[in-house]
Design an enzyme around this catalytic site. Structure first.
Site, short mmCIF file in Angstrom:
data_model
loop_
_atom_site.label_atom_id
_atom_site.label_comp_id
_atom_site.label_asym_id
_atom_site.label_seq_id
_atom_site.Cartn_x
_atom_site.Cartn_y
_atom_site.Cartn_z
N ASP A 221 0.82 -1.21 0.00
CA ASP A 221 0.00 0.00 0.00
C ASP A 221 0.86 1.26 0.00
OD1 ASP A 221 -2.10 -1.61 0.07
OD2 ASP A 221 -2.97 -0.87 1.95
N GLU B 55 3.72 1.72 -1.26
CA GLU B 55 4.28 1.97 -2.59
C GLU B 55 3.20 2.54 -3.50
OE1 GLU B 55 6.83 -0.99 -4.88
OE2 GLU B 55 6.61 -1.91 -2.91
N ASP C 191 0.58 4.25 -2.54
CA ASP C 191 0.35 5.63 -2.13
C ASP C 191 1.42 6.55 -2.70
OD1 ASP C 191 -1.88 4.89 -0.74
OD2 ASP C 191 -0.87 4.75 1.20
N SER D 190 -13.69 8.24 -1.52
CA SER D 190 -12.43 7.79 -0.91
C SER D 190 -11.96 8.90 0.02
CB SER D 190 -11.40 7.47 -1.98
OG SER D 190 -11.10 8.63 -2.69
N GLU E 208 -10.97 7.56 14.24
CA GLU E 208 -11.31 6.13 14.20
C GLU E 208 -10.20 5.39 13.50
OE1 GLU E 208 -14.70 5.89 11.64
OE2 GLU E 208 -15.88 7.30 12.81
N LYS F 213 -8.42 3.22 10.87
CA LYS F 213 -8.75 2.93 9.47
C LYS F 213 -8.54 1.43 9.28
CE LYS F 213 -7.87 4.57 4.78
NZ LYS F 213 -7.71 3.29 4.11
N ASP G 117 -8.21 -2.11 7.68
CA ASP G 117 -7.69 -2.54 6.39
C ASP G 117 -8.52 -3.70 5.85
OD1 ASP G 117 -6.09 -2.50 4.23
OD2 ASP G 117 -4.28 -3.20 5.23
N GLU H 11 -16.71 -1.34 7.14
CA GLU H 11 -15.61 -2.13 6.62
C GLU H 11 -15.78 -3.61 6.95
OE1 GLU H 11 -13.85 -0.03 5.01
OE2 GLU H 11 -11.95 -1.01 4.53
N TYR I 288 -19.31 2.61 10.25
CA TYR I 288 -18.75 3.93 10.56
C TYR I 288 -19.37 5.10 9.80
CZ TYR I 288 -15.79 2.53 6.57
OH TYR I 288 -15.33 2.07 5.37
N LYS J 35 -12.49 12.61 11.33
CA LYS J 35 -13.70 13.15 10.69
C LYS J 35 -14.19 14.33 11.51
CE LYS J 35 -14.91 8.52 9.17
NZ LYS J 35 -15.79 7.35 9.34
N LYS K 286 -2.07 7.92 7.57
CA LYS K 286 -1.54 6.57 7.36
C LYS K 286 -0.39 6.27 8.31
CE LYS K 286 -3.82 5.13 3.67
NZ LYS K 286 -3.11 4.51 2.58
N CYS L 99 19.65 -21.30 -15.16
CA CYS L 99 18.49 -21.54 -14.30
C CYS L 99 18.84 -22.53 -13.19
CB CYS L 99 17.35 -22.09 -15.15
SG CYS L 99 15.95 -22.66 -14.19
N CYS M 40 16.93 -26.03 -13.85
CA CYS M 40 17.15 -26.95 -14.97
C CYS M 40 18.46 -26.69 -15.70
CB CYS M 40 15.99 -26.88 -15.95
SG CYS M 40 15.96 -25.37 -16.91
N CYS N 247 14.15 -18.10 -17.62
CA CYS N 247 14.77 -19.37 -18.01
C CYS N 247 14.28 -19.72 -19.42
CB CYS N 247 14.35 -20.45 -17.03
SG CYS N 247 14.64 -22.11 -17.63
N CYS O 283 12.30 -27.38 -18.08
CA CYS O 283 12.48 -26.85 -16.73
C CYS O 283 11.37 -27.35 -15.81
CB CYS O 283 12.46 -25.33 -16.77
SG CYS O 283 12.70 -24.58 -15.16
S1 IVH Z 1 -14.85 6.87 6.08
C1 IVH Z 1 -16.51 9.54 3.01
N1 IVH Z 1 -13.90 5.49 8.10
O1 IVH Z 1 -10.87 3.65 3.83
C2 IVH Z 1 -15.50 8.72 3.68
N2 IVH Z 1 -13.32 4.82 5.90
O2 IVH Z 1 -9.48 5.33 1.89
C3 IVH Z 1 -15.81 7.29 3.65
N3 IVH Z 1 -11.94 2.82 5.79
O3 IVH Z 1 -13.20 3.38 1.27
C4 IVH Z 1 -14.85 6.48 4.36
N4 IVH Z 1 -11.83 2.46 7.95
O4 IVH Z 1 -12.88 1.39 2.80
C5 IVH Z 1 -13.93 5.64 6.76
N5 IVH Z 1 -13.19 4.32 9.94
C6 IVH Z 1 -13.23 4.47 8.64
C7 IVH Z 1 -12.56 3.58 7.76
C8 IVH Z 1 -12.63 3.80 6.40
C9 IVH Z 1 -11.48 2.02 6.76
C10 IVH Z 1 -11.67 2.63 4.36
C11 IVH Z 1 -12.90 2.61 3.50
C12 IVH Z 1 -12.71 3.71 2.50
C13 IVH Z 1 -11.25 3.86 2.51
C14 IVH Z 1 -10.84 5.24 2.05
#
Ligand code: IVH
Length: 691
Positions: free
Chosen positions: A43, A45, A47, A92, A126, A128, A130, A186, A238, A302, A326, A420, A423, A438, A444
Site C-alpha cells: 500500500d 508503494e 500511495d 475515498s 477512528e 482505518k 484494512d 468495513e 462507521y 472526521k 496513514k 536456471c 534446470c 529461463c 524446466c
Molecule cells: S470513512 C466519506 N472510516 O478507507 C468517507 N473509511 O481510503 C468514507 N476505511 O473506502 C470512508 N476504515 O474502505 C472511513 N473508519 C473508517 C474507515 C474507512 C477504513 C476505508 C474505507 C474507505 C477507505 C478510504
C-alpha cells in the site's frame, strides 16, 4: 530516467511522458487489488505512486489526463455479480502522511469555515480498518440490499453474502429506526482467522491469500454465499449513505446510534477536541497496532459536527471534512544469510532474501523478496549485510535497504546467475525488461506443469479428457515430464488403469483421444511449444511464412546469427519484432528444448501449413524477386507472395516458376532467361496476383 527524479524537478516534457505511465501503473494495481484480490505492491508503494501523480498534476494542471488516476476511485466492478449504482457515491479519503499534514488539515477546515483561532474544531478519530468497504441498505429496519464499493459509483450486489456475517443484523434494534437507512463500514478478517484460513488452504494445496484484506475480499466476493458463511468475517460500521431522516448532529452521536441499532462500532474510536488530541490517539493506537486483532493502516479523522461536514462538502471524490492519517509500513532490521533464486511458473527468476528470522509488526519474517537483478544492484544488497525489512500489512515482505555501516568485511557484490537453478538452461534477459527468464521451457521442472497444461489446451494439441488436473497428477507421479511423454502413455496403460478413479475403459478413452492427435497442423504445433509471446496468431504467422516444420526449424537455427538473412527474414514478418524474435531464438538456442522437440517429433506428424484458399494462380509456385521494386518494398512483395501460397526463393534454379525483375536486374535475369524461366515485370506480377 525521469521516474527517478523528484516530481518537483521534472520538466514539462518529462511530466508529459510520466503521467500516462503512472496512470497505466495505477490502473493495473487498482485491478490487481480490487478485482483480483492479489496486489503486487505494498500500500505504501501504491500511495507513493499516487502522491507522485498528484504532485505532477498539481505542477502541470494542463497535463491532467481524462483517465487520470486522480479522477477514479478504485477499479470497475468485476464480472459475475449484478451491479447497482450507489444511491450516493462511495467516496475515498485524502491521505496525510505526517503530523504536519494533519495540522494543516485542521487549518484548512478552519479557513474554509471562516472560524477564528479560538473555535474548537472537534473530530472523531477512528482506526482505518484494512478491509473492504460495503454498504448495507435497511428499509423499515430490515436488511434489504448489500453492495461492495466497486468503483465508488456502482457496486456489486452481495446481499446474501453479507447477510451471513454475524455483525450484519437482519433486523435493527429499537423503535427509532429511519425508514431508509444505508449503513457503510468495513468488512474485515482478523489476523488469527486469516492465519487459520491460510493454514487450512495450504494443507489442501490451495493458493493462500497474501493478507487479511485479500482474504476478506476473496471471501465476501464468492458467488456461493455458503462459502462466505464458512469464512469468519467481521464488519465495523462507521458511516451512512442514503438516509431518510438525519440522525443526530454529530459523527459521534451517529456512532452511538449505530451501536444502539445493533452494529459493531470500533471500540478505539474517540471524540477529540483538536489536532493534538487526535494525534495523541494516532500515536497511542500506533503503539498497540501490532497487538490488535485485525489490520489497520491508519487513523481517520472526521470533523464531528454534521452541519460543518455539510458546508465543507467534497472535492475530487473525497470529503473535505475527513482525512486518513496513514501509518508507515512496519519495518525491522536483520541479517541477510543467503540469496536464493526462485523460478516461477512462467520461467521468471526472482531473487529471494533468506533472513535471520525477525519479528516485523507481530509477524515472524524469514524470507523477503528482492524483486529482480536491477533492484539488488541499485540497493547493493550483499550476503552478510544487515538489511531493513518492510512488511506493509500486505504482499510479500520486501528488502528496503542495506544498513551501510553494519556491512562486514569481505562481502561481494551479488552476481545474478546466468543459468536456471532448476534446470541449468541458459537465462535470458529481454531488452527493456527487468526480469530474467529461463529459456528451458520444455524441460524446466519449475515451468513443466504450466507448459504441459498449455500443450494439451484447446488451441494447441487439444487432447480431450486430459485436463489441467490430470496433467498435475501425472506430472507429480512422473508419468509425464515432457510433451513427448504424453504420446508414450500407451506403454503405461496398466499403471494408468491401476490409478484411483481410473479403470480400463477410461484409460482406453484417454489413449484413443491422444492417438487422435498424433497428426497436428503446423500452426497448432508451433503454438503448443509455449514459447513466450507466441500466441495463436503469431504461431499462425510463423506457420504460414515457413510452411513446414523443417523449414521453420532450419530458419530459426540460421537466425541465431543476428546478421544473417534468416534473422532479417524473421523480423520482417509483419507482427514479429525483435522482442518476439528474441524469445523464439532463445527457445531454439537451448539444447534441451531441441532434444524435447526431437522426441516429440518422433511421436507425432506435423502437417505442412495449408492455405485455406489455394485459389491464387501463384499458389505453390516458386518466385524469385530481383532488381529494384518500385511499387512495394521487397519485404512486402515477399510477404504477399507467401500469403498467396507462393514460395519465395533467393536464387534462380530449375524449380523457379517466375522471376520478377525490376530495373537494375543482373545475373539472376540472365540465368532465368538462359533456363527459360518466365520473367515478369513488377506490374505484370501485380496483375497476375490480382493487384
Ligand atoms: S470513512 C466519506 N472510516 O478507507 C468517507 N473509511 O481510503 C468514507 N476505511 O473506502 C470512508 N476504515 O474502505 C472511513 N473508519 C473508517 C474507515 C474507512 C477504513 C476505508 C474505507 C474507505 C477507505 C478510504
Amino acid at each position: 530516467m525521469a521516474g527517478d527524479k523528484p516530481a518537483s524537478a521534472l520538466t514539462r516534457a518529462e511530466a508529459k511522458k510520466e503521467l500516462p505511465r503512472l496512470a497505466r501503473a495505477l490502473a493495473r494495481h487498482d485491478t490487481l487489488y480490487h478485482q483480483k484480490d492479489a496486489p503486487e505492491i505494498a500500500d505504501a508503494e501504491y500511495d507513493e505512486l499516487k502522491r507522485r501523480n498528484d504532485e505532477i498534476e498539481a505542477r502541470f494542471p494542463e497535463l491532467v489526463r481524462p483517465d487520470s488516476p486522480s479522477r477514479r476511485v478504485g477499479a470497475a466492478p468485476a464480472e459475475g455479480f449484478a451491479k447497482i449504482a450507489h444511491a450516493r457515491p462511495m467516496l475515498s479519503l485524502q491521505n496525510a502522511f505526517s503530523e504536519d499534514d494533519v495540522r494543516e488539515f485542521f487549518e484548512r477546515v478552519r479557513r474554509f469555515l471562516g472560524l477564528g483561532a479560538e473555535s474548537v474544531i472537534g473530530c472523531v478519530a477512528e482506526p482505518k480498518i484494512d478491509g473492504l468497504s460495503a454498504a448495507l441498505r435497511y428499509e423499515d429496519g430490515r436488511f434489504m440490499l448489500g453492495l461492495t464499493r466497486g468503483d465508488g459509483e456502482t457496486g456489486e450486489v452481495v446481499t446474501r453474502n453479507l447477510a451471513t456475517l454475524a455483525d450484519v443484523p437482519a433486523e435493527l434494534n429499537g423503535k427509532s429506526v429511519p425508514r431508509v437507512l444505508e449503513v457503510r463500514g468495513e468488512v474485515y478478517m482478523s489476523r488469527k482467522d486469516f492465519a487459520d484460513l491460510n493454514k487450512d488452504r495450504k494443507a489442501k494445496d490451495e493458493p493462500v491469500f497474501a493478507n487479511p484484506r485479500n482474504a476478506a475480499a476473496g471471501s465476501l466476493r464468492q458467488l456461493d454465499p455458503a462459502i462466505t458463511r464458512r469464512r469468519p468475517l467481521g464488519f465495523f460500521a462507521y458511516a451512512w449513505g442514503e438516509i431518510s431522516e438525519p440522525q443526530g448532529a454529530s459523527q459521534w452521536e451517529f456512532l452511538q446510534r449505530l451501536k444502539s441499532w445493533g452494529f459493531a462500532v470500533n471500540p478505539l474510536a474517540k471524540r477529540c477536541e483538536n489536532a493534538e488530541e487526535a494525534l495523541a490517539l494516532y500515536r497511542k493506537v500506533g503503539e498497540d497496532r501490532a497487538t490488535l486483532a485485525y489490520d489497520i493502516d491508519g487513523v481517520v479523522y472526521k470533523i464531528d459536527r454534521l452541519d460543518w461536514q455539510e458546508r465543507l462538502g467534497t472535492v475530487s471524490r473525497a470529503p473535505r471534512w475527513a482525512i486518513a492519517h496513514k501509518y508507515p509500513a512496519e519495518r525491522a532490521q536483520t541479517t541477510l544469510n543467503k540469496i536464493t533464486i526462485q523460478v516461477g511458473r512462467t520461467g521468471v527468476l526472482t531473487p529471494v532474501a533468506e533472513l535471520e528470522p525477525v519479528n516485523v509488526g507481530g509477524v515472524i519474517v524469514s524470507r523477503a523478496t528482492l524483486h529482480n537483478e536491477d533492484e539488488i544492484a541499485r540497493k547493493d544488497v550483499r550476503v552478510g549485510d544487515t538489511v531493513v525489512i518492510q512488511r506493509a500489512g500486505d504482499v510479500i515482505p520486501q528488502v528496503v535497504s542495506v544498513v551501510a555501516d553494519k556491512r562486514p568485511a569481505g562481502t561481494k557484490a551479488f552476481k545474478f546467475p546466468d543459468i536456471c537453478p532448476e534446470c541449468k538452461s541458459a537465462v535470458r534477459r529481454e531488452e527493456g525488461e527487468v526480469a530474467r527468464r529461463c529459456t528451458g521451457g520444455l524441460v524446466c521442472p519449475a515451468q513443466a506443469v504450466e507448459r504441459l497444461k498449455h500443450f494439451v489446451s484447446r488451441g494447441a494439441f487439444d487432447i480431450e479428457g486430459l485436463g489441467r488436473k490430470h496433467i498435475e497428477t501425472f506430472h507429480e507421479d512422473r508419468l509425464v515430464a515432457e510433451p513427448a511423454d504424453i504420446f508414450r502413455l500407451a506403454a503405461k496403460s496398466g499403471e494408468l488403469a491401476a490409478r484411483e478413479g481410473w479403470g480400463e475403459q477410461s484409460v482406453a478413452n484417454l489413449l484413443s483421444s491422444i492417438e487422435a492427435r498424433r497428426k497436428i497442423a503446423l500452426e497448432r504445433f508451433v503454438f503448443a511449444l509455449g514459447i513466450p509471446q507466441i500466441g495463436e496468431a503469431t504461431a499462425r504467422l510463423l506457420a504460414k511464412h515457413y510452411g513446414t516444420l523443417d523449414a521453420w526449424r532450419k530458419a530459426m537455427t540460421a537466425a541465431e546469427d543476428r546478421e544473417s538473412e534468416a534473422y532479417g527474414e524473421l523480423v520482417a514478418i509483419d507482427g514479429i519484432g525483435p522482442s518476439v524474435a528474441g524469445d523464439i531464438l532463445g527457445f531454439f538456442a537451448e539444447e534441451r528444448n531441441i532434444a524435447a522437440l526431437d522426441a516429440l517429433v518422433r511421436e507425432v506428424t506435423v502437417e505442412d501449413f495449408s492455405q485455406p484458399d489455394g485459389g491464387s494462380p501463384v499458389a505453390g509456385k516458386t518466385v524469385v524477386f530481383t532488381g529494384t521494386l518500385e511499387r512495394v518494398t521487397r519485404n512486402e512483395a515477399k510477404a504477399r507472395a507467401e500469403a498467396l501460397g507462393a514460395k519465395v526463393a533467393g536464387s534462380v534454379s530449375k524449380k523457379t516458376d517466375y522471376l520478377v525483375a525490376g530495373p537494375g536486374a543482373g545475373s539472376k535475369l540472365k540465368a532465368a532467361k538462359a533456363s527459360g524461366v518466365a520473367v515478369l515485370t513488377e506490374d505484370e506480377w501485380l496483375a497476375l496476383i490480382g493487384g
